[in-house]
Design an enzyme around this catalytic site. Structure first.
Site, mmCIF file in Angstrom:
data_model
loop_
_atom_site.group_PDB
_atom_site.id
_atom_site.type_symbol
_atom_site.label_atom_id
_atom_site.label_comp_id
_atom_site.label_asym_id
_atom_site.label_seq_id
_atom_site.Cartn_x
_atom_site.Cartn_y
_atom_site.Cartn_z
ATOM 1 N N ARG A 1 59.377 71.188 115.232
ATOM 2 C CA ARG A 1 58.973 69.818 114.861
ATOM 3 C C ARG A 1 58.207 69.723 113.562
ATOM 4 O O ARG A 1 58.400 68.758 112.803
ATOM 5 C CB ARG A 1 58.272 69.108 116.018
ATOM 6 C CG ARG A 1 56.950 69.460 116.436
ATOM 7 C CD ARG A 1 56.849 69.639 117.931
ATOM 8 N NE ARG A 1 57.380 70.943 118.256
ATOM 9 C CZ ARG A 1 58.278 71.183 119.220
ATOM 10 N NH1 ARG A 1 58.696 70.205 119.968
ATOM 11 N NH2 ARG A 1 58.712 72.398 119.440
ATOM 12 N N THR A 2 57.346 70.671 113.255
ATOM 13 C CA THR A 2 56.560 70.524 112.020
ATOM 14 C C THR A 2 57.482 70.594 110.803
ATOM 15 O O THR A 2 57.390 69.777 109.877
ATOM 16 C CB THR A 2 55.472 71.614 111.939
ATOM 17 O OG1 THR A 2 54.762 71.631 113.179
ATOM 18 C CG2 THR A 2 54.518 71.355 110.805
ATOM 19 N N HIS B 1 45.917 73.792 111.886
ATOM 20 C CA HIS B 1 47.164 73.021 111.805
ATOM 21 C C HIS B 1 46.733 71.565 111.578
ATOM 22 O O HIS B 1 46.794 70.739 112.483
ATOM 23 C CB HIS B 1 47.930 73.189 113.110
ATOM 24 C CG HIS B 1 49.368 72.758 113.084
ATOM 25 N ND1 HIS B 1 49.885 71.935 112.104
ATOM 26 C CD2 HIS B 1 50.405 73.034 113.934
ATOM 27 C CE1 HIS B 1 51.173 71.729 112.347
ATOM 28 N NE2 HIS B 1 51.508 72.384 113.449
ATOM 29 N N LYS C 1 60.999 91.494 99.781
ATOM 30 C CA LYS C 1 61.187 92.482 98.692
ATOM 31 C C LYS C 1 59.846 92.846 98.060
ATOM 32 O O LYS C 1 59.795 93.506 97.026
ATOM 33 C CB LYS C 1 62.096 91.892 97.616
ATOM 34 C CG LYS C 1 63.484 91.501 98.110
ATOM 35 C CD LYS C 1 64.272 90.859 96.971
ATOM 36 C CE LYS C 1 65.568 90.251 97.452
ATOM 37 N NZ LYS C 1 66.235 89.479 96.383
ATOM 38 N N ARG D 1 54.147 77.088 106.322
ATOM 39 C CA ARG D 1 53.624 77.742 107.533
ATOM 40 C C ARG D 1 53.744 79.242 107.325
ATOM 41 O O ARG D 1 54.751 79.732 106.812
ATOM 42 C CB ARG D 1 54.406 77.310 108.772
ATOM 43 C CG ARG D 1 54.027 78.117 110.012
ATOM 44 C CD ARG D 1 54.661 77.584 111.282
ATOM 45 N NE ARG D 1 54.061 76.320 111.681
ATOM 46 C CZ ARG D 1 54.365 75.689 112.821
ATOM 47 N NH1 ARG D 1 55.252 76.216 113.659
ATOM 48 N NH2 ARG D 1 53.801 74.540 113.116
HETATM 49 N N1 CP Z 1 53.534 71.455 117.201
HETATM 50 C C1 CP Z 1 54.167 72.361 116.425
HETATM 51 O O1 CP Z 1 53.573 72.926 115.483
HETATM 52 O O2 CP Z 1 55.458 72.583 116.755
HETATM 53 P P1 CP Z 1 56.466 73.552 115.981
HETATM 54 O O3 CP Z 1 55.967 74.964 116.191
HETATM 55 O O4 CP Z 1 57.812 73.307 116.589
HETATM 56 O O5 CP Z 1 56.417 73.184 114.528
#
Ligand code: CP
Length: 337
Positions: free
Chosen positions: A57-58, A135, A86, A107
């Site tokens: 989702r993120t 987050h 690399k 991420r």
């Molecule tokens: N909530 C969340 O970070 O979901 P994902 O790991 O799917 O991005």
């Protein structure tokens, strides 16, 4: 804060009025997220979406939010498809990618890595999760959801009672949400976890110093009895040294409709940053809750689009141009039927 050109790395950079501003812009994004209008305000802009750790989702929410504002998205998913395998440094990756992009979302499994990347970037960087650290955009969408759920009941965030449950040690969404709740008044937080997976002391102290009433428990049922929000989280298996170690804790705090009916107040809202672990040995949020109107987990994901659109609009300084560059939707819109 001045959002224009800013990195979004940690909840610690926000004051309460900044959060108000994000939420106010998020409200204005709703016609676009619901496909009642189309805006091209970011036409020509490119988002570099760099995800070096699993995400559904993120990653897609950042990308969709940018697309909904009219921008283009270029993605890298996983170390194996990037030059990091690399031996390229994150800093060199940032120097290269910021030449291609107008904003970068990232991420990475290492704490502090997104801030290190941002320091070498020529464009704004948004933290999509750095290891077990933070987050921030998830916390913002969580709080936006809490505000909306409470507003429907004539309530505000001040005075909130919330139980946060699960792997609070490694759960970066809980770390960021705890910091965010510290900006509000008369908040009561109950932390429910095995002792080994407790919220880090530094974050508990930060909340207490800010006036949050924090209580700590390792027992689920009585902890969810007098709260507005139950915020369940997953055992973060990827942060343990082995699956066997994660297995020690998996399935300890299962919420289902029978437990909800027996212990929760009738209007308690159920939240989870997702993914919920639905495997039989975990089942932290049972599917028999799916028809419970107080289950807000998919309202959270929908709200994530609004909040991320708002952040892009603020950071790229187009908030007041979104409507100017908009037009009607030309296709069939299933959301309106
Ligand atoms: N909530 C969340 O970070 O979901 P994902 O790991 O799917 O991005």
């Amino acid at each position: 804060m001045n959002f224009t050109g800013a990195h979004i790395l940690s909840i610690s950079q926000f004051q309460r009025q900044d959060v108000d501003q994000i939420f106010s812009v998020a409200d204005r994004m709703e016609p676009y997220a619901l496909r009642k209008r189309v805006t091209r305000v970011l036409e020509g802009a490119i988002l570099g979406n760099m995800f070096f750790e699993a995400s559904t989702r993120t990653r897609v929410s950042f990308g969709s939010a940018f697309n909904l504002l009219g921008g283009e998205v270029r993605e890298t998913a996983g170390f194996e498809s990037s030059a990091l395998v690399k031996g390229e440094s994150l800093q060199d990756t940032a120097r290269v990618l910021s030449g291609f992009s107008d904003v970068i979302c990232m991420r990475h499994p290492q704490e502090g890595s997104v801030a290190d990347f941002a320091a070498a970037s020529r464009v704004p960087v948004m933290n999509g999760g750095d290891g077990a650290n933070e987050h921030p955009t998830q916390a913002l969408l969580d709080l936006y959801t809490i505000a909306r759920e409470l507003q429907a009941k004539g309530r505000k965030i001040d005075g909130l009672r919330i139980a946060m449950i699960g792997d609070l040690r490694h759960g970066r969404t809980v770390h960021s949400l705890s910091k965010l709740l510290s900006l509000y008044d008369n908040v009561q937080v109950t932390l429910v976890s095995p002792k080994e997976l407790a919220l880090p002391d530094s974050i508990v102290e930060e909340m207490r110093s800010a006036g949050v009433d924090v209580s700590i428990s390792d027992e689920l049922n009585n902890s969810i009895a007098n709260v507005d929000i139950v915020y369940s989280t997953r055992i973060q298996e990827e942060r343990f040294t082995s699956k066997e170690e994660a297995d020690l804790y998996r399935g300890k705090f299962r919420l289902n409709q029978a437990i909800y009916t027996q212990y929760c107040e009738p209007n308690t809202v159920i939240m989870h940053p997702l993914p919920r672990d639905s495997r039989s040995d975990a089942n932290e949020l049972d599917s028999d809750l799916d028809n419970n109107p107080n289950l807000a987990i998919f309202r959270q994901t929908d709200n994530g689009l609004l909040v991320r659109m708002a952040l892009f609009a603020l950071v790229l300084d187009v908030v007041d141009k979104v409507d100017e560059y908009s037009h009607d939707v030309r296709w069939y819109n299933s959301r309106q039927n």
